[in-house]
Design a protein around this motif. Structure first.
Motif, PDB file in Angstrom:
ATOM      1  N   ARG A 199       0.854  -1.180   0.000  1.00 43.45           N
ATOM      2  CA  ARG A 199       0.000   0.000   0.000  1.00 43.45           C
ATOM      3  C   ARG A 199       0.896   1.238   0.000  1.00 43.45           C
ATOM      4  O   ARG A 199       1.950   1.250   0.647  1.00 43.45           O
ATOM      5  CB  ARG A 199      -0.901   0.011   1.226  1.00 43.45           C
ATOM      6  CG  ARG A 199      -1.894  -1.117   1.298  1.00 43.45           C
ATOM      7  CD  ARG A 199      -2.811  -0.961   2.501  1.00 43.45           C
ATOM      8  NE  ARG A 199      -3.656   0.228   2.369  1.00 43.45           N
ATOM      9  CZ  ARG A 199      -4.465   0.683   3.325  1.00 43.45           C
ATOM     10  NH1 ARG A 199      -4.524   0.066   4.501  1.00 43.45           N
ATOM     11  NH2 ARG A 199      -5.216   1.763   3.130  1.00 43.45           N
ATOM     12  N   TYR A 201       1.070   5.605   0.320  1.00 44.57           N
ATOM     13  CA  TYR A 201       0.424   6.839   0.769  1.00 44.57           C
ATOM     14  C   TYR A 201       1.352   8.004   0.451  1.00 44.57           C
ATOM     15  O   TYR A 201       2.581   7.917   0.645  1.00 44.57           O
ATOM     16  CB  TYR A 201       0.170   6.775   2.280  1.00 44.57           C
ATOM     17  CG  TYR A 201      -0.355   8.049   2.914  1.00 44.57           C
ATOM     18  CD1 TYR A 201      -1.717   8.225   3.130  1.00 44.57           C
ATOM     19  CD2 TYR A 201       0.513   9.062   3.308  1.00 44.57           C
ATOM     20  CE1 TYR A 201      -2.203   9.377   3.726  1.00 44.57           C
ATOM     21  CE2 TYR A 201       0.042  10.218   3.894  1.00 44.57           C
ATOM     22  CZ  TYR A 201      -1.319  10.374   4.105  1.00 44.57           C
ATOM     23  OH  TYR A 201      -1.790  11.522   4.691  1.00 44.57           O
ATOM     24  N   THR A 229      -2.895   6.192  -2.136  1.00 43.64           N
ATOM     25  CA  THR A 229      -3.701   7.146  -1.377  1.00 43.64           C
ATOM     26  C   THR A 229      -2.974   8.482  -1.382  1.00 43.64           C
ATOM     27  O   THR A 229      -1.840   8.575  -0.900  1.00 43.64           O
ATOM     28  CB  THR A 229      -3.909   6.670   0.065  1.00 43.64           C
ATOM     29  OG1 THR A 229      -4.619   5.424   0.058  1.00 43.64           O
ATOM     30  CG2 THR A 229      -4.705   7.699   0.869  1.00 43.64           C
ATOM     31  N   GLU A 231      -3.104  12.720  -0.615  1.00 42.47           N
ATOM     32  CA  GLU A 231      -3.773  13.817   0.071  1.00 42.47           C
ATOM     33  C   GLU A 231      -2.958  15.095  -0.103  1.00 42.47           C
ATOM     34  O   GLU A 231      -1.726  15.075  -0.020  1.00 42.47           O
ATOM     35  CB  GLU A 231      -3.931  13.514   1.566  1.00 42.47           C
ATOM     36  CG  GLU A 231      -4.815  12.315   1.871  1.00 42.47           C
ATOM     37  CD  GLU A 231      -4.914  12.016   3.352  1.00 42.47           C
ATOM     38  OE1 GLU A 231      -5.717  11.137   3.713  1.00 42.47           O
ATOM     39  OE2 GLU A 231      -4.180  12.653   4.151  1.00 42.47           O
ATOM     40  N   TRP A 252      -4.028   5.423   8.687  1.00 44.02           N
ATOM     41  CA  TRP A 252      -4.110   4.765   7.371  1.00 44.02           C
ATOM     42  C   TRP A 252      -3.439   3.397   7.333  1.00 44.02           C
ATOM     43  O   TRP A 252      -3.870   2.504   6.609  1.00 44.02           O
ATOM     44  CB  TRP A 252      -3.495   5.692   6.327  1.00 44.02           C
ATOM     45  CG  TRP A 252      -3.237   5.064   4.992  1.00 44.02           C
ATOM     46  CD1 TRP A 252      -4.120   4.926   3.957  1.00 44.02           C
ATOM     47  CD2 TRP A 252      -1.995   4.517   4.529  1.00 44.02           C
ATOM     48  NE1 TRP A 252      -3.508   4.299   2.886  1.00 44.02           N
ATOM     49  CE2 TRP A 252      -2.210   4.047   3.218  1.00 44.02           C
ATOM     50  CE3 TRP A 252      -0.725   4.362   5.098  1.00 44.02           C
ATOM     51  CZ2 TRP A 252      -1.200   3.445   2.457  1.00 44.02           C
ATOM     52  CZ3 TRP A 252       0.279   3.772   4.362  1.00 44.02           C
ATOM     53  CH2 TRP A 252       0.055   3.310   3.054  1.00 44.02           C
TER      54      TRP A 252
END
Length: 256
Positions: A199, A201, A229, A231, A252
């Protein structure tokens, strides 16, 4: 939480070095602190520093110990100087240290889980680059990697800065693109792979000098259909932003 200031000898570096480690400790009488902790080995976050800092900086600038307590996660904070988490052309083998030796050494000293599902990396700026490099290069050992205001486009960065220091780190700067030090190339390799994928981020403040580099890496991952992910929000390259976002990272993380 227990806090350890650990000094040890590194075989890959050939020198003594340091790391800060915080470990979950179940408590019932500590005022203002509730810690989730398991009796078995702990899930672990390798938390990496930026270019001008060292292993002490996350403890000095954020409340990482208090934040990690809520999740029952151990945090290992090593020092790598200004190496960009790389086996330097003229210097020390910091990539070998961070990717191979450190997890083994830390796991021999402390009750850390060696399972992939319990092993994560995160960092800021240069450390964000290092965290993504770990996740993309070692997906069989890292379940997730998180970059906060990371130096995600190293090819562009070395072209903009044009410093002799980068030559000491990477050698021939024209050969970074498409190499093991190029996150864009590593993302392409992962996208083509049939293996387990970590994963990812990524976050960056819109006023950060690395913002456009982060946007390019985000768009590259989207073009590859790499799950990421992402942001962004108003913010610059500073600790108030990173103190907020490390809390988002912990929330997360796929902590079991």
């Amino acid at each position: 939480m227990a806090f350890i200031d650990c000094h040890f000898f590194s075989e890959s570096l050939g020198i003594s070095t340091s790391m800060y480690v915080i470990l979950p400790q179940p408590t019932t009488r500590q005022i203002g602190m509730e810690t989730r902790a398991v009796k078995e080995k702990h899930p672990t976050l390798y938390l990496l520093h930026g270019l001008s800092d060292d292993h002490t900086i996350w403890m000095r600038r954020t409340s990482i110990e208090r934040y990690a307590a809520e999740y029952g996660i151990a945090v290992v904070m090593p020092t790598v100087n200004r190496s960009f988490y790389t086996d330097m052309e003229q210097g020390y083998a910091y990539w070998t240290f961070i990717s191979e030796e450190l997890p083994a050494v830390a796991g021999s000293f402390f009750p850390l889980s060696g399972e992939r599902e319990d092993t994560f990396a995160a960092g800021l700026s240069m450390g964000g680059y290092g965290a993504l490099k770990l996740a993309l290069s070692c997906p069989e050992r890292f379940a997730a990697g998180a970059s906060l205001s990371g130096a995600t486009d190293i090819v562009n960065l070395v072209q903009e800065w044009q410093t002799a220091e980068f030559q000491h780190i990477f050698g021939d700067l024209t050969k970074i693109r498409g190499s093991r030090n190029d996150l864009f190339h590593l993302a392409e390799e992962m996208a083509r792979s049939d293996g387990t994928k970590p994963r990812l981020y990524q976050c960056c403040g819109t006023e950060d000098f690395l913002y456009q580099d982060n946007v390019r890496f985000r768009e590259h991952c989207r073009s590859l259909k790499v799950e990421l992910t992402y942001e962004e929000e108003p913010g610059s390259h500073e600790w108030g932003y990173w103190d907020r976002k490390i809390q988002a990272v912990l929330q997360w993380l796929p902590i079991r």
